[in-house]
Design a protein around this motif. Structure first.
Motif, PDB file in Angstrom:
ATOM      1  N   ALA A  53      13.222  -1.283   0.851  1.00 33.36           N
ATOM      2  CA  ALA A  53      12.568  -2.085  -0.193  1.00 33.36           C
ATOM      3  C   ALA A  53      12.135  -1.214  -1.375  1.00 33.36           C
ATOM      4  O   ALA A  53      12.257  -1.615  -2.538  1.00 33.36           O
ATOM      5  N   ASP A  54      11.676  -0.012  -1.072  1.00 34.66           N
ATOM      6  CA  ASP A  54      11.237   0.908  -2.124  1.00 34.66           C
ATOM      7  C   ASP A  54      12.411   1.269  -3.038  1.00 34.66           C
ATOM      8  O   ASP A  54      12.232   1.494  -4.232  1.00 34.66           O
ATOM      9  N   TYR A  55      13.590   1.303  -2.468  1.00 39.63           N
ATOM     10  CA  TYR A  55      14.787   1.705  -3.221  1.00 39.63           C
ATOM     11  C   TYR A  55      15.418   0.543  -3.991  1.00 39.63           C
ATOM     12  O   TYR A  55      15.980   0.733  -5.058  1.00 39.63           O
ATOM     13  N   LEU A  96       3.333  14.369  -0.943  1.00 39.43           N
ATOM     14  CA  LEU A  96       2.097  14.106  -0.203  1.00 39.43           C
ATOM     15  C   LEU A  96       1.585  12.684  -0.377  1.00 39.43           C
ATOM     16  O   LEU A  96       0.768  12.221   0.414  1.00 39.43           O
ATOM     17  N   HIS A  97       2.042  11.972  -1.402  1.00 38.12           N
ATOM     18  CA  HIS A  97       1.495  10.622  -1.601  1.00 38.12           C
ATOM     19  C   HIS A  97       1.825   9.716  -0.420  1.00 38.12           C
ATOM     20  O   HIS A  97       1.153   8.711  -0.198  1.00 38.12           O
ATOM     21  N   ALA A  98       2.826  10.077   0.361  1.00 31.73           N
ATOM     22  CA  ALA A  98       3.196   9.249   1.509  1.00 31.73           C
ATOM     23  C   ALA A  98       2.187   9.418   2.654  1.00 31.73           C
ATOM     24  O   ALA A  98       1.531   8.458   3.058  1.00 31.73           O
ATOM     25  N   LEU A 130       0.797  -1.236   0.000  1.00 28.42           N
ATOM     26  CA  LEU A 130       0.000   0.000   0.000  1.00 28.42           C
ATOM     27  C   LEU A 130       0.828   1.284   0.000  1.00 28.42           C
ATOM     28  O   LEU A 130       0.275   2.377  -0.056  1.00 28.42           O
ATOM     29  N   HIS A 131       2.160   1.167   0.016  1.00 27.38           N
ATOM     30  CA  HIS A 131       2.974   2.378   0.244  1.00 27.38           C
ATOM     31  C   HIS A 131       2.735   3.465  -0.809  1.00 27.38           C
ATOM     32  O   HIS A 131       2.781   4.646  -0.506  1.00 27.38           O
ATOM     33  N   ASP A 132       2.468   3.071  -2.050  1.00 20.32           N
ATOM     34  CA  ASP A 132       2.261   4.061  -3.112  1.00 20.32           C
ATOM     35  C   ASP A 132       0.791   4.151  -3.542  1.00 20.32           C
ATOM     36  O   ASP A 132       0.509   4.568  -4.668  1.00 20.32           O
ATOM     37  N   CYS A 133      -0.121   3.783  -2.655  1.00 15.66           N
ATOM     38  CA  CYS A 133      -1.543   3.731  -3.070  1.00 15.66           C
ATOM     39  C   CYS A 133      -2.083   5.097  -3.496  1.00 15.66           C
ATOM     40  O   CYS A 133      -3.058   5.174  -4.237  1.00 15.66           O
ATOM     41  N   ALA A 134      -1.416   6.189  -3.046  1.00 15.12           N
ATOM     42  CA  ALA A 134      -1.883   7.524  -3.435  1.00 15.12           C
ATOM     43  C   ALA A 134      -1.025   8.135  -4.542  1.00 15.12           C
ATOM     44  O   ALA A 134      -1.162   9.306  -4.871  1.00 15.12           O
ATOM     45  N   LYS A 135      -0.143   7.329  -5.119  1.00  9.62           N
ATOM     46  CA  LYS A 135       0.852   7.872  -6.041  1.00  9.62           C
ATOM     47  C   LYS A 135       0.248   8.380  -7.357  1.00  9.62           C
ATOM     48  O   LYS A 135       0.736   9.337  -7.939  1.00  9.62           O
ATOM     49  N   CYS A 136      -0.797   7.729  -7.822  1.00 10.93           N
ATOM     50  CA  CYS A 136      -1.322   8.090  -9.143  1.00 10.93           C
ATOM     51  C   CYS A 136      -2.475   9.096  -9.081  1.00 10.93           C
ATOM     52  O   CYS A 136      -3.216   9.260 -10.043  1.00 10.93           O
ATOM     53  N   TYR A 188       6.416   7.665   6.174  1.00 13.09           N
ATOM     54  CA  TYR A 188       7.811   8.112   6.048  1.00 13.09           C
ATOM     55  C   TYR A 188       8.583   7.458   4.915  1.00 13.09           C
ATOM     56  O   TYR A 188       9.798   7.581   4.842  1.00 13.09           O
ATOM     57  N   HIS A 189       7.886   6.765   4.012  1.00 15.33           N
ATOM     58  CA  HIS A 189       8.638   6.005   3.008  1.00 15.33           C
ATOM     59  C   HIS A 189       9.364   6.885   1.987  1.00 15.33           C
ATOM     60  O   HIS A 189      10.320   6.447   1.359  1.00 15.33           O
ATOM     61  N   THR A 190       8.933   8.121   1.818  1.00 17.67           N
ATOM     62  CA  THR A 190       9.573   8.982   0.817  1.00 17.67           C
ATOM     63  C   THR A 190      10.743   9.777   1.390  1.00 17.67           C
ATOM     64  O   THR A 190      11.786   9.875   0.755  1.00 17.67           O
ATOM     65  N   THR A 191      10.556  10.327   2.575  1.00 16.69           N
ATOM     66  CA  THR A 191      11.600  11.186   3.145  1.00 16.69           C
ATOM     67  C   THR A 191      12.528  10.446   4.092  1.00 16.69           C
ATOM     68  O   THR A 191      13.651  10.877   4.305  1.00 16.69           O
TER      69      THR A 191
HETATM   70 FE    FE Z   1       6.408   6.383  -3.006  1.00 13.64          FE
END
Ligand code: FE
Ligand code: FE
Length: 200
Positions: free
Chosen positions: A130-132, A86-88, A52-58, A112-115
């Motif tokens: 994992a995201d990286y 803000l997607h985070a 779900l980490h990027d569920c707001a990405k799109c 906090y996954h982005t910053t």
């Molecule tokens: Fe992300």
């Protein structure tokens, strides 16, 4: 019995993400699982965070601001002008409201996954890494070194990722988030201390 219905969540999520983002998401989910195995964290919680980490990405920038208002998420001036950040935060809200995630550790890992931030929890580190490093990633430098480090030393791995991220962002210094700088200084201090002390 599983706490999470992954099939159902995946089906829903796939409607809100483009193909590429969805493929990235699955890569992050399985990489979270692998890191959770290596470091003894709850596999399901780790996978839920990854999924779900990027569920707001799109969601468009405008719509993101609107949703933040709706969910009463505070938005700084910096975030207003860098709405991808803000997607985070917003993702954590959507994970809670639309996917029924209640586990505060999962929600803060998404936040906090982005910053990144200083003193990250185990799951925050797992998701950030994992995201990286997920298998589809191929752009960052030092990836094979960082991938190996991920399974050897979490704090050292976080330090390397933050260092490379800030260096990359130097091309556009106006886009560097304060939280990332603070996180870097924290993990750099940890790194320097361990080197001085010879602690391994
Ligand atoms: Fe992300
Ligand atoms: Fe991501």
């Amino acid at each position: 019995m599983s706490k999470y219905n992954f099939i159902k969540m995946q089906k829903k999520l796939s409607k809100y993400l483009d193909e590429e983002r969805y493929a990235h998401t699955l890569g992050v989910m399985y990489t979270c699982a692998a890191l959770a195995m290596a470091y003894g964290y709850d596999l399901e919680a780790a996978q839920a965070a990854g999924l779900l980490h990027d569920c707001a990405k799109c969601i468009s920038g405008e719509k993101k601001l609107e949703l933040c208002k709706q969910y009463k998420v505070s938005v700084s001036d910096f975030e207003k002008h860098h709405s991808f950040l803000l997607h985070a935060k917003l993702g954590a809200c959507i994970a809670r409201e639309k996917y029924g995630i209640e586990d505060p550790e999962v929600l803060s890992a998404i936040t906090y996954h982005t910053t990144g931030r200083r003193e990250m929890s185990l799951l925050e580190k797992i998701l950030y890494i994992a995201d990286y490093i997920e298998p589809m990633r191929d752009k960052a430098k030092n990836l094979s070194k960082i991938r190996a480090l991920a399974f050897q030393d979490l704090d050292e791995c976080i330090y390397e990722i933050l260092k490379d991220t800030l260096e990359y962002l130097k091309q556009n210094p106006q886009d560097i988030d304060e939280t990332t700088k603070i996180a870097f200084l924290y993990y750099k201090e940890l790194h320097d201390k361990r080197r001085e002390g010879g602690v391994k």
